[in-house]
Design a protein around this motif. Structure first.
Motif, mmCIF file in Angstrom:
data_model
loop_
_atom_site.group_PDB
_atom_site.id
_atom_site.type_symbol
_atom_site.label_atom_id
_atom_site.label_comp_id
_atom_site.label_asym_id
_atom_site.label_seq_id
_atom_site.Cartn_x
_atom_site.Cartn_y
_atom_site.Cartn_z
ATOM 1 N N GLY A 66 51.504 -47.887 90.192
ATOM 2 C CA GLY A 66 50.401 -48.925 90.808
ATOM 3 C C GLY A 66 49.897 -49.674 89.914
ATOM 4 O O GLY A 66 49.015 -50.554 90.363
ATOM 5 N N SER A 126 53.383 -54.894 90.542
ATOM 6 C CA SER A 126 54.269 -54.861 91.757
ATOM 7 C C SER A 126 55.573 -55.270 91.517
ATOM 8 O O SER A 126 56.053 -56.049 90.419
ATOM 9 C CB SER A 126 53.442 -55.604 92.658
ATOM 10 N N HIS A 132 48.836 -56.037 102.237
ATOM 11 C CA HIS A 132 49.019 -55.714 100.913
ATOM 12 C C HIS A 132 49.351 -54.057 101.151
ATOM 13 O O HIS A 132 49.919 -53.623 100.076
ATOM 14 C CB HIS A 132 47.712 -55.835 100.232
ATOM 15 N N ALA A 133 48.963 -53.606 102.252
ATOM 16 C CA ALA A 133 49.139 -52.068 102.506
ATOM 17 C C ALA A 133 50.917 -52.201 102.316
ATOM 18 O O ALA A 133 51.590 -51.296 101.792
ATOM 19 C CB ALA A 133 48.824 -51.407 103.444
ATOM 20 N N LYS A 170 53.172 -54.317 101.229
ATOM 21 C CA LYS A 170 53.565 -54.469 100.210
ATOM 22 C C LYS A 170 53.602 -53.297 99.137
ATOM 23 O O LYS A 170 54.719 -53.163 98.438
ATOM 24 C CB LYS A 170 52.726 -55.643 99.539
ATOM 25 N N ARG A 171 52.432 -52.496 99.197
ATOM 26 C CA ARG A 171 52.404 -51.428 98.472
ATOM 27 C C ARG A 171 53.546 -50.254 98.708
ATOM 28 O O ARG A 171 54.323 -49.659 97.824
ATOM 29 C CB ARG A 171 51.042 -50.839 98.392
ATOM 30 N N LYS A 219 48.487 -57.800 91.774
ATOM 31 C CA LYS A 219 49.431 -57.289 90.874
ATOM 32 C C LYS A 219 50.151 -58.141 90.072
ATOM 33 O O LYS A 219 50.632 -58.930 90.639
ATOM 34 C CB LYS A 219 49.645 -55.901 91.177
ATOM 35 N N ASP A 222 56.807 -51.273 97.419
ATOM 36 C CA ASP A 222 56.922 -51.471 96.283
ATOM 37 C C ASP A 222 57.041 -49.684 95.864
ATOM 38 O O ASP A 222 58.106 -49.407 94.684
ATOM 39 C CB ASP A 222 55.763 -51.629 95.267
ATOM 40 N N VAL A 223 56.506 -48.728 96.358
ATOM 41 C CA VAL A 223 56.768 -47.335 96.138
ATOM 42 C C VAL A 223 58.114 -47.154 96.798
ATOM 43 O O VAL A 223 59.028 -46.487 95.828
ATOM 44 C CB VAL A 223 55.988 -46.519 96.966
ATOM 45 N N THR A 278 43.926 -58.564 100.383
ATOM 46 C CA THR A 278 43.514 -57.199 101.093
ATOM 47 C C THR A 278 44.172 -57.077 102.281
ATOM 48 O O THR A 278 44.550 -58.158 103.001
ATOM 49 C CB THR A 278 42.028 -56.832 100.917
#
Length: 510
Positions: free
Chosen positions: A427, A430, A314-315, A317-318, A456, A321-322, A310
């Motif tokens: 979501g 990943s 990870h933020a 990484k997200r 993920k 990804d987006v 977390t």
């Protein structure tokens, strides 16, 4: 007449065990070369990197100057001084070279393999940017931000590209047997086999095993994956063997008799010949960046950071990804349309195949793929189970009769996986992560394997770039667990790059 003697009275001379490498030099090829050969090529490669870095850094500075200021003699006001930006560019180039040196980005232990080399290049550049920003604020220097916005990112990209090209060249040399450190692996047979196997698995490894030194029962050879490695010594005579075979380093595999005192004395003896001593930690699933040595009053403590599942990383990484999945979905619309038409014309059935997979924390989701099999593939599976060629819980057949003509082509180049960018966007997945498992696979997991579900699943991952369907079940699990424990944003970028290369030159896809 001499009296006869019984066989019990006859004493045969004891023949001491002689390691074959001590008497037969032909086992080692270049055994007579100078000890400093590894040092020589390390220094030579460091000089090559220095020249390459200098060319990239000063080119980036000069091109940035020309692009932003043109041919003008732009000046920067620094108190009573007014140096031109051309001089500033040269000073930045020198500072950049010093930063790369300070961060030891040309250290022989990290160049040519792994991600640390690239990380140190990026960290040195970030440190330089921070220093320049701090200096400009403290001394109230009005720096042309657009100029630095061109030079520093462009130079960083150039440095990484140059390092990658030099790494490819270095790997080619190593495949020819050059630029390798000759090593002797010391330890118990089981531990030695593991270390030799790991070195052999990595085509980019910098080591050439020229012999092994075994503890316990004496023998002449050790078989590793069908190859016979000469046993050059035991633990007591390894120093003499190293000198005889011309080794550059000794790798100690696992625990040795005598413990830390033996290791200390071995280091002292190897010190006289400048032979490197390398210790394996036994932390097989822990990457280097998570390990930190901290001596406390002569006691070497090894700190192992906890894995991060977390938080800010990870933020980021997200967010990554987006952004990438959005861009990919928009850019690939024409390709999606073409593939949809081909799938539809090739065989009856839907264009997309939806399959329930298990995601992070055991949450189920529908994974999307272009359909590469006949519509009745799931119903036909039961009749093919006895032909399974897959590893462990995975079902794979090299010539699966359910695969369509277009499907075989798409699977070879991983084009059937492209709709999973949608799974990434919403979501469920990943870009990089463990292989998304089926529920029946998860139901059969051992306790430790459930750690794969801590993050993920990914469109690609370490399994994708290390053999795909050619991997054994154990290797697939090992790679996934390693990624879960040690993932990083830099590592993700490298995996994505290697995946792109794999799509052009596919290996192990069926």
């Amino acid at each position: 007449m001499a009296q006869s003697r019984s066989t019990a009275d006859i004493v045969l001379p004891v023949q001491p065990f002689v390691f074959p490498s001590f008497t037969t030099a032909r086992h080692f090829g270049q055994a007579g070369r100078t000890k400093s050969a590894a040092v020589v090529w390390n220094r030579r490669y460091a000089r090559i990197l220095t020249v390459s870095d200098a060319v990239v850094v000063f080119t980036a500075a000069l091109v940035g100057h020309a692009a932003w200021f043109g041919l003008e003699e732009a000046k920067l006001r620094v108190g009573p001084f007014a140096p031109t930006y051309l001089i500033i560019s040269c000073l930045i180039g020198l500072a950049w070279m010093l930063a790369l040196q300070a961060y030891r980005s040309r250290d022989a232990r990290i160049t040519g393999i792994g991600t640390d080399e690239y990380k140190r290049v990026v960290n040195a550049t970030v440190a330089l940017m921070g220093t320049l920003a701090l200096v400009s604020v403290v001394f109230q220097i009005d720096i042309a931000r657009g100029y630095f916005g061109l030079v520093l990112p462009g130079g960083t990209a150039g440095l990484i590209a140059a390092r990658w090209l030099l790494r490819r060249w270095l790997q080619m040399q190593r495949r020819k047997g050059k630029y390798l450190s000759r090593v002797v692996v010391l330890g118990q047979p089981r531990d030695v086999r593991y270390v030799v196997n790991q070195i052999g698995r990595k085509s980019r490894a910098a080591y050439q095993v020229v012999g092994v030194a075994l503890t316990g029962k004496k023998r002449a050879w050790l078989e590793v994956n069908g190859a016979q490695l000469p046993v050059v010594s035991d633990a007591e005579t390894v120093v003499e063997a190293v000198a005889r075979v011309g080794a550059d380093a000794v790798i100690v595999a696992g625990q040795t008799k005598g413990g830390s005192r033996y290791i200390q004395e071995l280091g002292w003896q190897l010190e006289e010949s400048s032979t490197e001593l390398i210790l394996t930690t036994g932390l097989t699933n822990v990457a280097g960046p998570r390990i930190h040595a901290r001596p406390v009053e002569g006691l070497p403590l090894m700190h192992v950071e906890l894995p991060q599942y977390t938080g800010a990383r990870h933020a980021f990484k997200r967010i990554f990804d987006v952004v990438v999945s959005c861009a990919a979905l928009l850019a690939l619309v024409p390709l999606f349309a073409m593939l949809a038409i081909l799938v539809k014309k090739d065989s009856p059935g839907p264009v997309l195949f939806r399959q329930e997979r298990v995601g992070r924390g055991g949450r189920k989701f529908l994974m999307l793929k272009f359909r590469s099999m006949v519509e009745t593939a799931e119903d036909d599976l039961a009749g093919l189970l006895d032909q399974n060629e897959g590893a462990g819980l995975m079902f794979k057949i090299q010539n699966d009769p359910r695969i369509t003509r277009v499907g075989a082509w798409m699977r070879r180049y991983s084009l059937d996986e492209l709709p999973q960018f949608w799974n990434v966007l919403i979501g469920d997945m990943s870009l990089v992560g463990p292989r998304p498992p089926l529920q029946r696979e998860v139901d059969s997991y051992e306790k430790r394997v459930h750690r794969r579900l801590y993050i993920k699943p990914g469109i690609t991952g370490m399994w994708q770039t290390n053999g795909r369907s050619n991997l054994s079940w154990q290797d697939s699990i090992r790679l996934d667990l390693y990624y879960v424990e040690n993932w990083s944003l830099t590592g993700d970028l490298i995996i994505l790059w290697r995946t792109a290369v794999q799509m052009v030159k596919p290996l192990g896809a069926f």
